[in-house]
Motif scaffolding. Structure first.
Motif, short mmCIF file in Angstrom:
data_model
loop_
_atom_site.label_atom_id
_atom_site.label_comp_id
_atom_site.label_asym_id
_atom_site.label_seq_id
_atom_site.Cartn_x
_atom_site.Cartn_y
_atom_site.Cartn_z
N GLY A 27 -7.68 3.93 -8.37
CA GLY A 27 -7.50 3.09 -7.19
C GLY A 27 -8.15 1.73 -7.32
N ASP A 69 -1.69 0.93 -11.64
CA ASP A 69 -3.00 0.60 -11.08
C ASP A 69 -3.95 0.08 -12.16
N ASP A 105 0.82 -1.20 0.00
CA ASP A 105 0.00 0.00 0.00
C ASP A 105 0.85 1.26 0.00
N THR A 145 6.21 3.16 -7.17
CA THR A 145 4.89 3.24 -7.81
C THR A 145 4.43 1.86 -8.24
N ARG A 146 3.13 1.75 -8.50
CA ARG A 146 2.60 0.53 -9.11
C ARG A 146 1.59 0.93 -10.17
N ASN A 153 -6.64 -1.17 -8.49
CA ASN A 153 -5.74 -2.31 -8.38
C ASN A 153 -5.96 -3.31 -9.51
N THR A 162 2.73 4.33 -4.78
CA THR A 162 1.79 5.30 -5.35
C THR A 162 1.16 4.71 -6.61
N PRO A 163 -0.18 4.65 -6.67
CA PRO A 163 -0.83 4.06 -7.84
C PRO A 163 -0.76 4.98 -9.06
N ASP A 208 -2.90 -5.15 -11.00
CA ASP A 208 -2.25 -6.10 -10.10
C ASP A 208 -2.98 -7.43 -10.01
N THR A 249 -2.28 5.57 -12.94
CA THR A 249 -3.31 5.25 -13.92
C THR A 249 -2.87 5.76 -15.28
N GLY A 251 -2.19 9.63 -6.14
CA GLY A 251 -1.99 8.86 -7.36
C GLY A 251 -1.42 9.73 -8.46
#
Length: 320
Positions: free
Chosen positions: A197, A122, A3, A119-120, A199, A6-7, A202, A9, A91
């Motif tokens: 947000g 999203d 968590d 970061t990931r 996910n 940072t997501p 993932d 997009t 984000g």
């Protein structure tokens, strides 16, 4: 995934589909969150025009049509700079205006260790114009790529089409990508909580969201683009799987737009989420399987000229 990441997009879609309208809605909606926005447009990168043209030319040749290195380098610098600021963001939204294919942007979050550590990815959101999509799909393979990459599709400009036309467009989208969530909109009026947000990239629930997707393989007639889903209830050997998928990505990666799956490894209680964009792969363990849950490994390929029997045989050969 942690968590603390940072997501990000990624917002893509053809010129005129409504990306900027959607972006403005997301930024002005009263959600109480703070987002950084990166407009990934060559004219706004602050790079000398001659330099962009030169590198653009080379990159097109090297990467089979993907505008890659110039964009990725800038994106790594921008995201890296954002992460160093004292002000924290809920984000980051990257609008890929002017980029036909979202792959280079998505790959950034796999290839750069600094970006990956903070970061990931999203979700990839593709905005499509209900009025003109069928025409675009006929004259531009990139339009199909954008749909194939999407985790979420905003089917925009409903006010310009009849119910019959809308159904035809939706059917065509489903031929290319059976797994993305579709939100219908008139002026990109989709609530932020349906888009940010999630996910979705993932894969915690991506495959479970379409319960019948394993019933049949889906093929399209657009530039040989198809989506194939495989499953097995036998536990997988991680070494066998890594060898096999590595070979597939190395030899067929240019034609594989997205590969994603939830895997059950032998002697492992946690699910493993696997994902790849072209040749670049990543994976992570997720929550454990439920006590009464059937452990089924599912893998989805979206790409061109896929050999379903060969992929199925290869996947099944990874059994422990």
């Amino acid at each position: 995934m942690s968590d603390t990441l940072t997501p990000v997009t990624v917002l893509t879609g053809y010129l005129g589909a409504g990306k900027t309208t959607l972006l403005n809605r997301l930024l002005s909606e009263n959600h109480g969150k703070k987002y950084a926005v990166v407009i990934n447009e060559f004219g706004e990168l602050g790079v000398d025009n001659d330099l962009v043209v030169d590198s653009d030319e080379e990159v097109f040749e090297m990467n089979n049509g993907c505008i890659c290195c110039t964009v990725r380098g800038d994106l790594i610098r921008i995201v890296g700079g954002l992460m160093k600021r004292a002000q924290k963001f809920d984000g980051i939204i990257v609008e890929t205006t002017g980029l036909a294919n979202p792959a280079p942007v998505a790959q950034t979050f796999f290839v750069d260790e600094d970006v990956k550590a903070k970061t990931r990815l999203d979700a990839i959101i593709t905005v499509v114009d209900a009025k003109h999509l069928l025409e675009r799909l006929n004259d531009s393979p990139e339009a199909a790529d954008q749909i194939a990459f999407a985790d979420v599709i905003v089917l925009n400009k409903l006010d310009l089409v009849t119910p019959e036309e809308l159904q035809a467009v939706e059917d065509r989208i489903r031929q290319i990508n059976r797994f993305a969530a579709i939100h219908k909109a008139t002026r990109a009026d989709v609530p932020a909580d349906k888009l940010l947000g999630l996910n979705a990239f993932d894969l915690q629930r991506v495959l479970a969201s379409v319960p019948d997707f394993l019933e049949e393989d889906s093929h399209t007639h657009n530039e040989h683009l198809s989506s194939i889903s495989l499953s097995t209830d036998k536990p997988l050997d991680p070494e066998k799987f890594n060898l096999w998928i590595g070979h597939i990505l190395q030899t067929q990666g240019q034609d594989l737009l997205r590969t994603k799956g939830i895997l059950s490894y032998k002697n492992e209680d946690r699910r493993f989420a696997f994902q790849a964009v072209h040749m670049i792969a990543d994976g992570d363990f997720l929550a454990p399987w439920g006590a009464d849950e059937t452990r089924v490994s599912r893998l989805v390929f979206i790409g061109r000229d896929l050999n379903r029997p060969a992929l199925r045989r290869g996947f099944e050969s990874c059994a422990a």
